[in-house]
Design an enzyme around this catalytic site. Structure first.
Site, mmCIF file in Angstrom:
data_model
loop_
_atom_site.group_PDB
_atom_site.id
_atom_site.type_symbol
_atom_site.label_atom_id
_atom_site.label_comp_id
_atom_site.label_asym_id
_atom_site.label_seq_id
_atom_site.Cartn_x
_atom_site.Cartn_y
_atom_site.Cartn_z
ATOM 1 N N VAL A 13 0.876 -1.149 0.102
ATOM 2 C CA VAL A 13 -0.003 -0.061 0.013
ATOM 3 C C VAL A 13 0.901 1.356 0.064
ATOM 4 C CG1 VAL A 13 -1.935 -1.158 1.206
ATOM 5 C CG2 VAL A 13 -0.013 0.059 2.557
ATOM 6 N N ALA A 29 -3.052 -1.977 -8.230
ATOM 7 C CA ALA A 29 -2.835 -0.613 -8.051
ATOM 8 C C ALA A 29 -2.854 -0.159 -9.245
ATOM 9 C CB ALA A 29 -1.454 -0.371 -7.240
ATOM 10 N N ARG A 48 -3.447 4.085 -11.464
ATOM 11 C CA ARG A 48 -4.248 5.312 -11.975
ATOM 12 C C ARG A 48 -5.677 4.906 -12.617
ATOM 13 N NH1 ARG A 48 -4.950 10.432 -14.833
ATOM 14 N NH2 ARG A 48 -4.905 12.222 -13.484
ATOM 15 N N TYR A 86 -7.354 6.141 -20.134
ATOM 16 C CA TYR A 86 -7.185 4.994 -19.196
ATOM 17 C C TYR A 86 -7.039 3.513 -19.913
ATOM 18 C CZ TYR A 86 -8.579 1.634 -15.403
ATOM 19 O OH TYR A 86 -8.845 0.497 -14.745
ATOM 20 N N ILE A 109 -17.647 -8.188 -6.338
ATOM 21 C CA ILE A 109 -16.337 -8.265 -5.757
ATOM 22 C C ILE A 109 -16.135 -9.626 -5.529
ATOM 23 C CG2 ILE A 109 -17.241 -7.579 -3.541
ATOM 24 C CD1 ILE A 109 -13.875 -6.553 -5.246
#
Length: 319
Positions: A35, A70, A72, A141, A207
């Protein structure tokens, strides 16, 4: 026998945290939460400081599998002067730096959480995206995720590290944010929504189903070198989604049958065309490859996933 160590980046995010908790409960793997800052996982498992773009080779000693969640992420209100350059800096350069560090210390498998946006933005009804389609990303993206996939496959061929790509569509579940949270709030308030005449079909993934699929890909021999799409396997139109979600909230969806074309015109005038397109257009994915190659089927049905999502939302509202 020592449990394989799994390094999960983005472990303070929606997907990464859920995956770490899943692995902790299963006790088959030893997760490490990577993290940037504080994490609710502290005290439950090892937590490592991770910064995209920095060398992680020293932290990855003894790790067998990396799950890279992880990123953006896609943003509705972009502030960067050069959005594509910023997405590339994090999602391409940062991913490749991590993968090189992983290969350097002998990590066996690198699982990359990509995005269905690599395939494109929409599909005709009844013609879903497949994992074999030629990629057609349309926004910064999606482009950055596609370029990261390409770089990873090249690195894998050079180093022998196994690469697995997973492209999820919209992910929902307890604690979901963004547009799905807005839908929950609107339905809970009993607002009248002009979405009753939309005849689209959308694939989503709960999820719980996503992390189950990721876990399947951690070591399955057939997953090496493959790209997978993942969903609940139960596509919904926007009106059907709203009715089932409202039912999970104990409410009734109040929907007006406004034509999709009119919605798009009004949304464009208000500067919300991109949001309206996601609500009105179809985006379906074919997960037959997952069943045929890995023997995987979604373990959680849509109604159960919606009840869990709605229940968490209602509990949070009360607290």
């Amino acid at each position: 026998m020592t449990a394989p160590k799994v390094w999960v980046t983005g472990a303070s995010g929606f997907v990464g945290e859920a995956l770490v908790l899943r692995l902790l409960l299963g006790r088959k793997y030893a997760p490490v939460a990577a993290v940037r800052g504080a994490s609710r996982l502290l005290g439950l498992c090892p937590v490592a400081r991770f910064e995209m773009g920095a060398s992680s080779a020293g932290q990855l000693a003894g790790v067998q599998i990396v799950v890279h969640a992880a990123a953006r992420v896609h943003v509705m209100r972009e502030t960067a002067d050069d959005a594509l350059a910023e997405f590339r800096r994090v999602n391409v350069d940062g991913t490749l730096q991590l993968a090189r560090s992983a290969a350097q210390v002998g990590v066996k498998r690198f699982v990359f959480i990509s995005s269905i946006k690599v395939n494109g933005e929409s599909t005709p009804v009844g013609h879903p995206f497949t994992a074999h389609d030629v990629p057609a990303p349309q926004d910064p993206y999606g482009i950055s995720k596609h370029e990261a996939e390409q770089a990873l496959h090249l690195l894998g061929s050079e180093t022998g590290m196994e690469i697995v790509i997973i492209r999820p569509p919209l992910v929902y579940g307890p604690g979901v944010k963004a547009n799905f949270l807005s839908l929950l709030k609107w339905l809970d308030k009993g607002l009248v929504l002009p979405l009753g005449a939309i005849g689209n079909q959308r694939s989503m993934v709960a999820i719980g189903n996503l992390v189950d699929f990721i876990e399947t890909c951690l070591e399955h021999p057939a997953a090496a070198g493959q790209t997978f799409l993942v969903s609940d396997g139960d596509d919904l139109s926007t009106p059907r989604l709203l009715r089932r979600l409202a039912s999970a909230l104990g409410k009734k969806a109040r929907l007006l049958p406004v034509p999709s074309k009119l919605l798009l015109i009004c949304a464009a005038a208000a500067g919300k065309r991109a949001v309206a397109q996601r609500v009105c257009e179809s985006l379906q994915v074919d997960i037959s490859k997952n069943r045929e190659m890995l023997g995987w089927v979604p373990p959680i049905d849509v109604d159960t996933a919606m009840r869990r999502t709605a229940g968490h939302f209602l509990d949070t509202q009360k607290s």
